[in-house]
Design a protein around this motif. Sequence first.
Motif, PDB file in Angstrom:
ATOM      1  N   GLY A   6       0.789  -1.284   0.116  1.00 24.90           N
ATOM      2  CA  GLY A   6       0.004  -0.198   0.004  1.00 24.90           C
ATOM      3  C   GLY A   6       0.760   1.226  -0.035  1.00 24.90           C
ATOM      4  O   GLY A   6       0.316   2.590   0.297  1.00 24.90           O
ATOM      5  N   PRO A 199      -4.219  -7.024   2.355  1.00 27.26           N
ATOM      6  CA  PRO A 199      -5.073  -5.776   2.168  1.00 27.26           C
ATOM      7  C   PRO A 199      -6.369  -6.069   2.293  1.00 27.26           C
ATOM      8  O   PRO A 199      -7.259  -5.207   2.470  1.00 27.26           O
ATOM      9  CB  PRO A 199      -4.816  -5.960   0.545  1.00 27.26           C
ATOM     10  N   LYS A 200      -6.827  -7.439   2.321  1.00 22.66           N
ATOM     11  CA  LYS A 200      -8.341  -7.775   2.615  1.00 22.66           C
ATOM     12  C   LYS A 200      -8.659  -7.233   4.093  1.00 22.66           C
ATOM     13  O   LYS A 200      -9.735  -6.671   4.423  1.00 22.66           O
ATOM     14  CB  LYS A 200      -8.435  -9.100   2.451  1.00 22.66           C
ATOM     15  N   ALA A 202      -6.858  -4.882   5.878  1.00 31.88           N
ATOM     16  CA  ALA A 202      -6.533  -3.453   5.868  1.00 31.88           C
ATOM     17  C   ALA A 202      -7.859  -2.636   5.744  1.00 31.88           C
ATOM     18  O   ALA A 202      -8.119  -1.497   6.297  1.00 31.88           O
ATOM     19  CB  ALA A 202      -5.436  -2.921   4.980  1.00 31.88           C
ATOM     20  N   GLU A 203      -8.662  -2.998   4.639  1.00 34.51           N
ATOM     21  CA  GLU A 203      -9.828  -2.341   4.109  1.00 34.51           C
ATOM     22  C   GLU A 203     -10.954  -2.388   5.299  1.00 34.51           C
ATOM     23  O   GLU A 203     -11.858  -1.393   5.319  1.00 34.51           O
ATOM     24  CB  GLU A 203     -10.358  -3.125   2.899  1.00 34.51           C
ATOM     25  N   SER A 244      -3.140   3.882   4.443  1.00 36.50           N
ATOM     26  CA  SER A 244      -3.584   3.814   3.011  1.00 36.50           C
ATOM     27  C   SER A 244      -4.927   3.478   2.852  1.00 36.50           C
ATOM     28  O   SER A 244      -5.679   4.211   2.131  1.00 36.50           O
ATOM     29  CB  SER A 244      -2.484   2.909   2.029  1.00 36.50           C
ATOM     30  N   ALA A 245      -5.361   2.491   3.355  1.00 40.73           N
ATOM     31  CA  ALA A 245      -6.569   1.964   3.193  1.00 40.73           C
ATOM     32  C   ALA A 245      -7.789   2.773   3.823  1.00 40.73           C
ATOM     33  O   ALA A 245      -8.817   3.272   3.213  1.00 40.73           O
ATOM     34  CB  ALA A 245      -6.858   0.582   3.799  1.00 40.73           C
ATOM     35  N   GLN A 246      -7.453   3.489   4.871  1.00 38.91           N
ATOM     36  CA  GLN A 246      -8.413   4.532   5.513  1.00 38.91           C
ATOM     37  C   GLN A 246      -8.338   5.680   4.861  1.00 38.91           C
ATOM     38  O   GLN A 246      -9.485   6.168   4.678  1.00 38.91           O
ATOM     39  CB  GLN A 246      -7.882   4.900   6.941  1.00 38.91           C
ATOM     40  N   ARG A 248      -8.076   5.937   1.490  1.00 35.58           N
ATOM     41  CA  ARG A 248      -8.979   5.590   0.406  1.00 35.58           C
ATOM     42  C   ARG A 248     -10.501   5.712   0.643  1.00 35.58           C
ATOM     43  O   ARG A 248     -11.076   5.927  -0.241  1.00 35.58           O
ATOM     44  CB  ARG A 248      -8.530   4.561  -0.144  1.00 35.58           C
ATOM     45  N   ARG A 249     -10.588   5.397   2.060  1.00 36.46           N
ATOM     46  CA  ARG A 249     -12.271   5.195   2.465  1.00 36.46           C
ATOM     47  C   ARG A 249     -12.540   6.832   2.422  1.00 36.46           C
ATOM     48  O   ARG A 249     -13.752   7.217   2.593  1.00 36.46           O
ATOM     49  CB  ARG A 249     -12.219   4.589   3.624  1.00 36.46           C
TER      50      ARG A 249
END
Length: 301
Positions: A6, A199-200, A202-203, A244-246, A248-249
């Motif tokens: 990420g 990654p699953k 992290a989302e 990174s995931a946060q 993107r949300r």
Amino acid sequence: TQSTWGTRFLIILKMKLFVCRSLWGLEGQAWEELFPQLKSLGYDAIEASLGDIKYPDCDRFLTLLKDNQLSYIAGIYTSWVDYENGWEDKPVSEHVRMFEEQLKIAKSLNPLHINCHSGQDSWTLEQSKEFFRQVLDIEKRLAVTVSHETHRGRILYNPWTTLQLIEEFPDLKLTADISHWVVVCERLLDGEFDQTWWPKVAERVYHIHARIGYAQHAQVTDPSAPEHAQDVVSHERIWEMFWSAQSRRGATCSTLTPEYGPPPYMQTTPFLQTPVSDLAAICNAQVVRQRERFQSFLASR
């Protein structure tokens, strides 16, 4: 090609980092003196259970938070509250009842976030699914965001059960304390295979318990110790993936608690039981380190 970890994802929104201090290990200290100290050290919030804040006699706690411009992250439990008074086997229905009861109380205190220690590790997958079917409906009905912690002794004590459950329940949110998984799996979770599933996870991460663990313990003696350098690198790389995931949300803030604990969680010397490290110094150093890392993370996007 986007990095699996990420590090190359575009940051759409510049998040803020809220660093929180757990009251674990601060028992007995006067809040009137403690809270101004924590604010001056760079903390943005206090994380504590309902018992920690003396609920229902928590007006003083809430007033002192406001006076010191600190937010509150509430910790709730579906059983074995605060890990005191021993573990008991309880049915799903009792855990769900306790969840709703504590969630209503926590909501009334207007916290920044709510973290839940959910279920028990002895359940079958079907029992765990039944629990989440019910509690996610309660969250929706009460219009509350709750993240469920990846904690030993609980449903989400290992990555493999967690992966099955987040696939089953799109609304299941996580508090990531990966130090527990490192102990359960008895290895750092940064191999080639691990890059396929992180990654699953992290989302779904909405709150981070930023404690460094290693293969034999959920807490290193001191993150600055050279013998734990690789443990630090591994954990921090995964936390960066969560950021990174946060982003993107579209999250406006990321909450992080350097949740290091006192003895007996902290290692002690034999016989004398002297703590091997300074708990406050470790937590306070992490405030500085993680803020610097977060700013570097944002700047590099």
